[in-house]
Design a protein around this motif. Structure first.
Motif, PDB file in Angstrom:
ATOM      1  N   LYS A  95      40.241  34.239  42.165  1.00 26.32           N
ATOM      2  CA  LYS A  95      40.588  35.630  42.426  1.00 26.32           C
ATOM      3  C   LYS A  95      41.492  35.737  43.649  1.00 26.32           C
ATOM      4  CE  LYS A  95      36.455  37.714  40.380  1.00 26.32           C
ATOM      5  NZ  LYS A  95      35.276  38.583  40.637  1.00 26.32           N
ATOM      6  N   GLU A  96      42.490  36.637  43.554  1.00 24.57           N
ATOM      7  CA  GLU A  96      43.452  36.826  44.645  1.00 24.57           C
ATOM      8  C   GLU A  96      42.779  37.274  45.940  1.00 24.57           C
ATOM      9  OE1 GLU A  96      46.641  36.434  45.284  1.00 24.57           O
ATOM     10  OE2 GLU A  96      47.356  35.681  43.358  1.00 24.57           O
ATOM     11  N   ASP A  97      41.667  38.005  45.799  1.00 25.18           N
ATOM     12  CA  ASP A  97      41.002  38.519  46.998  1.00 25.18           C
ATOM     13  C   ASP A  97      39.912  37.577  47.510  1.00 25.18           C
ATOM     14  OD1 ASP A  97      39.263  38.819  44.924  1.00 25.18           O
ATOM     15  OD2 ASP A  97      38.771  40.934  45.296  1.00 25.18           O
TER      16      ASP A  97
END
Length: 587
Positions: free
Chosen positions: A431-433
């Motif tokens: 996930k990007e976050d």
């Protein structure tokens, strides 16, 4: 009335079943049954081609389903495989020799009276039959699919233009080339005393495996440190006493002759004179190509890649210049090189459809203690406002054995570049976050160099590492940072890491770890080894398997040749020798 009709119908069915039972119970000799079937076949109407093909397919399916446990079943299966490959077949009077034949070659399968294999021999036009160990192994193991592949390879060897006389000449040119290439490898090993891995990486013709059955002669010319380490560990775990390198390991090319639209003068006799090299690199002495040792043919020699491989346009031109023959007969379809590398890498990993994150050129790497995200900037302008262009190459034409070393050097060079860029291409999803996810941009600068940009581990400024792939064994690395930024590590440190692992994620992790230690003398090898071992163990058998714990130790002993190669290839690059290049392209 309806009830009476139903009763009559049941009565007719019962009578029919009684007749069938009576015929079944009457013991009829097999010869009589065979005669009835043959008569029925002769009386049947003409079958259209589609129906005939469907019938053959059904018969072949039945053949594959039958257990081969006797002499007749074995010969039936062999003849069926021959027909599937467009070949003829016949049995000897004793029925223990099955010959699978064509105009240019035949395969002789020798059996005993119980159907057990004795030997398999292959004879090409005008030659004596020679035993083929690979075909013997496949038939002993009842591996009929691999046996069929060999027959297909033999058929393809003679898919050449012209009559049988012309095909024989082409085969003789291939034979002479194979003899010269074999001699070139032996000369290199004699002059350099090279190990197996050194022969693959540095040999004039790489590691040569002779033609066998339907498999062409192959030249293994490049293998990455990760693939070599993984294969070494698995081999030692499965079979510690066998160290034969498989044809499929790393980058290899097959050597063959194929028809062309142009006419070329090809040697029909070996060109190497003498048995000793002329220098300490194993270079042989070649006799001149004359009318007496060559022949003009509508054909050319080819190095065939084991799979279509991305090459930059300039590297394709280099190969054409080395041979005097264009790699492509027609203008190839060009595409961004990084896009081709991504597609090729994902196909190797078995990705049938390009994942959505691959279309955005964003990939993720999960390493011990670190999570990375890589953006491959395929559209960055490199020359004349255009991105780095390339094409997939399947085969490379040439006409003289002396041209092979130069071609292999280009193939190795491109393989090293592709290995580095491909090391970022994973099917991992993060996930990007994700907290602590580190971002990197890989941007081409030339056809053999690129930059990796990332945030300074200590300051918040942007830094980048420029990697220049000088050749397949040398990568020059230089770190560019702001004047006020803290020193992360030296250029020499990065160069050593890259040349030992040929992986951008492993190198970026080592740089980060180095910055965290703030010790200029931290050994590069320990940072690489812990990362590589973690990645390799993910591909090994489960830890519960017997003997697993013994593999790493044996592998470290065996992999000394690669470490030696890494030490020989390492070059001391000054850390502040030259000013940084004009700012790398950013998006």
């Amino acid at each position: 009335m309806p009830a009476q009709g139903e009763a009559e119908k049941q009565s007719r069915i019962s009578a029919l079943l009684e007749r069938l039972h009576a015929k079944h119970n009457a013991s009829r000799p097999w010869q009589e049954t065979s005669k009835v079937v043959r008569q029925a076949m002769e009386k049947r109407g003409a079958t259209n081609s589609a129906g005939h093909q469907l019938l053959l397919t059904c018969l072949e399916t039945l053949q594959r389903a039958l257990k081969v446990s006797s002499l007749p079943s074995m010969t039936d299966r062999l003849e069926s495989i021959g027909r599937q490959n467009g070949l003829g077949s016949h049995l000897s009077p004793s029925g223990t020799e099955c010959y699978i034949t064509s105009d240019m070659f035949y395969v002789e399968v020798q059996l005993d009276s119980g159907g057990q294999l004795v030997d398999v021999k292959v004879a090409h036009h005008g030659e004596n039959p020679v035993s083929c160990p690979e075909l013997v192994q496949h038939l002993r193991e009842k591996n009929f699919e691999e046996f069929s592949k060999h027959l297909k390879g033999l058929v393809n060897l003679y898919k050449l233009p012209g009559d049988n006389k012309l095909k024989t000449k082409m085969y003789l040119t291939l034979q002479s080339l194979e003899l010269d290439l074999t001699k070139m490898m032996h000369m290199f090993r004699l002059a350099t005393n090279a190990s197996t891995i050194e022969t693959i990486l540095h040999g004039s013709v790489g590691l040569l495996t002779p033609r066998s059955g339907g498999l062409l002669l192959s030249l293994q010319c490049y293998v990455s440190p990760y693939d070599w380490t993984l294969w070494t560990l698995i081999t030692l775990w499965l079979s510690p006493f066998s160290f034969a390198v498989p044809r499929s390991l790393g980058i290899s090319v097959s050597v063959t002759v194929e028809g062309t639209s142009s006419v070329y003068k090809l040697p029909i006799a070996p060109l190497i004179t003498g048995s000793h090299p002329v220098d300490n690199k194993g270079t042989p002495s070649f006799s001149a190509v004359t009318n007496s040792n060559s022949v003009e043919l509508p054909a050319c020699f080819f190095l065939k890649m084991n799979q279509p491989t991305p090459f930059s346009l300039s590297f394709i031109q280099r190969m054409g210049k080395a041979t005097g023959i264009s790699v492509f007969e027609t203008t190839p379809t060009l595409a961004p090189l990084y896009e081709l590398i991504v597609q090729s890498q994902l196909q190797e990993e078995g990705a049938g459809v390009l994942p959505s994150h691959a279309q955005t050129m964003r990939f993720y790497a999960s390493l011990p203690g670190q999570q990375h995200c890589y953006f491959l900037n395929r559209d960055a302008p490199v020359q004349d406002g255009r991105c780095l262009q390339g094409a997939l190459v399947s085969k490379i034409p040439f006409r003289h054995p002396a041209q092979v070393p130069a071609l292999l050097d280009v193939i190795r060079h491109q393989a090293a570049y592709n290995t580095l860029i491909g090391s970022c291409v994973k099917q991992t999803l993060i996930k990007e976050d994700t907290p602590g996810l580190l971002q990197f941009e890989v941007c081409p600068l030339t056809d053999s160099s690129f930059s990796v940009s990332f945030q300074h581990p200590v300051n918040e400024s942007l830094v980048c590492v420029v990697m220049d792939v000088i050749d397949s064994t040398q990568v020059s690395c230089k770190l560019y940072k702001g004047h006020s930024d803290a020193l992360i590590c030296t250029d020499d440190f990065i160069t050593k890491v890259v040349q030992r692992c040929m992986s951008i994620p492993v190198t970026m992790r080592a740089i980060r770890r180095k910055a965290e230690t703030i010790q200029a003398d931290t050994p590069a090898l320990s940072l690489i080894q812990e990362t590589l071992e973690d990645m390799v163990k993910k591909n090994l058998p489960p830890t519960s398997s017997p003997g697993y714990g013994m593999a790493p130790k044996g592998a470290r002993e065996r992999s000394g040749s690669w470490r030696k190669y890494g030490n020989e290839a390492t070059t001391k690059w000054p850390s502040t020798a030259s000013p940084p290049p004009s700012s790398p392209h950013r998006r």
